[in-house]
Design a protein around this motif. Structure first.
Motif, PDB file in Angstrom:
ATOM      1  N   SER A  10       0.830  -1.207   0.000  1.00 34.75           N
ATOM      2  CA  SER A  10       0.000   0.000   0.000  1.00 34.75           C
ATOM      3  C   SER A  10       0.860   1.251   0.000  1.00 34.75           C
ATOM      4  O   SER A  10       1.961   1.267   0.561  1.00 34.75           O
ATOM      5  CB  SER A  10      -0.923   0.017   1.226  1.00 34.75           C
ATOM      6  N   LEU A  11       0.335   2.314  -0.624  1.00 40.07           N
ATOM      7  CA  LEU A  11       0.994   3.618  -0.643  1.00 40.07           C
ATOM      8  C   LEU A  11       0.347   4.526   0.393  1.00 40.07           C
ATOM      9  O   LEU A  11      -0.849   4.418   0.688  1.00 40.07           O
ATOM     10  CB  LEU A  11       0.895   4.245  -2.028  1.00 40.07           C
ATOM     11  N   TRP A  12       1.138   5.447   0.930  1.00 38.62           N
ATOM     12  CA  TRP A  12       0.643   6.330   1.982  1.00 38.62           C
ATOM     13  C   TRP A  12      -0.556   7.153   1.527  1.00 38.62           C
ATOM     14  O   TRP A  12      -1.526   7.334   2.274  1.00 38.62           O
ATOM     15  CB  TRP A  12       1.772   7.244   2.456  1.00 38.62           C
ATOM     16  N   VAL A  15      -3.848   5.305   1.949  1.00 36.37           N
ATOM     17  CA  VAL A  15      -4.321   4.877   3.276  1.00 36.37           C
ATOM     18  C   VAL A  15      -4.287   5.986   4.333  1.00 36.37           C
ATOM     19  O   VAL A  15      -4.687   5.752   5.475  1.00 36.37           O
ATOM     20  CB  VAL A  15      -3.486   3.675   3.781  1.00 36.37           C
ATOM     21  N   GLU A  16      -3.808   7.154   3.979  1.00 35.79           N
ATOM     22  CA  GLU A  16      -3.684   8.225   4.974  1.00 35.79           C
ATOM     23  C   GLU A  16      -5.006   8.503   5.674  1.00 35.79           C
ATOM     24  O   GLU A  16      -5.051   8.771   6.885  1.00 35.79           O
ATOM     25  CB  GLU A  16      -3.172   9.501   4.299  1.00 35.79           C
ATOM     26  N   HIS A  17      -6.107   8.439   4.939  1.00 36.24           N
ATOM     27  CA  HIS A  17      -7.422   8.728   5.525  1.00 36.24           C
ATOM     28  C   HIS A  17      -7.787   7.758   6.648  1.00 36.24           C
ATOM     29  O   HIS A  17      -8.612   8.076   7.510  1.00 36.24           O
ATOM     30  CB  HIS A  17      -8.490   8.683   4.433  1.00 36.24           C
ATOM     31  N   ALA A  37       8.777  12.344   8.554  1.00 41.20           N
ATOM     32  CA  ALA A  37       7.407  12.617   8.118  1.00 41.20           C
ATOM     33  C   ALA A  37       6.545  11.361   8.287  1.00 41.20           C
ATOM     34  O   ALA A  37       7.062  10.238   8.263  1.00 41.20           O
ATOM     35  CB  ALA A  37       7.400  13.055   6.659  1.00 41.20           C
ATOM     36  N   PRO A  38       5.238  11.516   8.476  1.00 45.46           N
ATOM     37  CA  PRO A  38       4.346  10.366   8.659  1.00 45.46           C
ATOM     38  C   PRO A  38       4.451   9.334   7.541  1.00 45.46           C
ATOM     39  O   PRO A  38       4.427   8.125   7.803  1.00 45.46           O
ATOM     40  CB  PRO A  38       2.952  11.007   8.689  1.00 45.46           C
ATOM     41  N   PHE A  42       5.379   5.321   7.713  1.00 47.05           N
ATOM     42  CA  PHE A  42       4.553   4.282   7.105  1.00 47.05           C
ATOM     43  C   PHE A  42       5.372   3.416   6.147  1.00 47.05           C
ATOM     44  O   PHE A  42       5.227   2.185   6.131  1.00 47.05           O
ATOM     45  CB  PHE A  42       3.377   4.923   6.358  1.00 47.05           C
ATOM     46  N   ASP A  43       6.233   4.034   5.347  1.00 42.92           N
ATOM     47  CA  ASP A  43       7.073   3.268   4.418  1.00 42.92           C
ATOM     48  C   ASP A  43       7.991   2.305   5.168  1.00 42.92           C
ATOM     49  O   ASP A  43       8.188   1.154   4.737  1.00 42.92           O
ATOM     50  CB  ASP A  43       7.901   4.227   3.556  1.00 42.92           C
TER      51      ASP A  43
END
Length: 285
Positions: A10-12, A15-17, A37-38, A42-43
């Motif tokens: 998945s890419l940020w 899925v950020e929401h 950074a967020p 996640f990465d």
């Protein structure tokens, strides 16, 4: 994660929401200049996740192949878990690792399905373009023949290049026939529309002729009405001028009478003054 809302690929941005309502994310995002950074956090997480489930995923794939064969793109984690949980490859696996691995397998099936749909759309557009071009060219002289034409007849009549397109080769026969019928309908509809427009243009031409005739007649009537109004206006002007001339004459006569009367009064006054002066002189003598 174990609910299948995202996976290791998945890419940020995708899925950020999912994290915006999480208190931990809100606090982290409120930091003005965080060291990381967020999306970088996640990465790093997904990279660790991919490494963690590499081995469990192989075991789940083996269990899937042995039990149900393939995984569909709309499969659910709990259903797939139930189908393979008793297989030797996974029965002693850590429960969380098993769910994560199942989630990865389903995610891969979804990705393949999207890619296939993308290719199908591409093949469909290519075949539509070829059918539209070759059918229009092959039946240009008489589009009525296209109405009854079958796919095989159209291919023989138009061009063998129609079957050489990737769309014709990759799409199943029913899809190819469906596209053929759709494009055929489009071309027939365009032909009928052009004929309708031609008839409308003929009607418009007739209407234009009628309008021109009506316009010419209307112009003649308008011209006659204008001339009549002009004559009436000239007559009224003449009458007004006559009345004005008569009025001017009367006014002139009255003015002359007033001048004459005023002159008589002045003469009388002068004579009276002379007479008075003469009488005064005689009295003095």
């Amino acid at each position: 994660l174990t609910k299948g809302e995202f996976h290791s690929k998945s890419l940020w941005d995708e899925v950020e929401h999912l994290f915006k309502g999480d208190e931990r994310y809100v606090k982290y995002a409120s930091v003005k200049k965080p060291k990381i950074a967020p999306e970088e956090v996640f990465d790093d997480f997904t990279a660790d996740l991919e490494e963690r489930i590499a081995s469990p995923k192989k075991r789940v794939k083996a269990a899937v192949k042995a039990t149900i064969g393939t995984v569909k793109h709309d499969a659910k984690i709990k259903d797939l878990h139930k189908a393979i949980e008793s297989h030797d490859e996974v029965k002693d696996m850590d429960e969380e690792d098993l769910k994560l691995a199942i989630n990865e397998v389903i995610a891969k099936a979804k990705w393949k399905h999207k890619e296939k749909e993308k290719k199908m759309r591409k093949y469909t557009k290519e075949l539509e373009k070829d059918f539209r071009k070759y059918l229009a060219r092959g039946y240009a002289e008489n589009m009525d023949n296209l109405k009854k034409a079958k796919l095989e007849d159209a291919i023989n009549k138009c061009s063998s290049k129609m079957v050489q397109s990737s769309g014709y080769k990759k799409l199943d026969k029913e899809m190819v026939k469906g596209i053929f019928e759709r494009i055929k309908g489009e071309l027939m509809g365009e032909e009928q529309e052009e004929e309708g427009m031609a008839l409308e243009n003929d009607d418009d031409d007739d209407d234009l002729v009628d309008d021109e005739k009506a316009g010419s007649s209307s112009k003649r009537r308008s011209s006659r009405r204008r001339n009549k109004r002009r004559r009436e206006s000239d007559e009224d002007d003449n009458e007004n001028r006559s009345e004005d001339d008569a009025g001017d004459k009367d006014a002139g006569d009255k003015k002359k009478k007033r001048k004459k009367s005023s002159s008589k009064k002045k003469s009388k006054k002068k004579r009276k003054r002379r007479d008075d002066s003469r009488s005064a002189a005689e009295d003095n003598d």
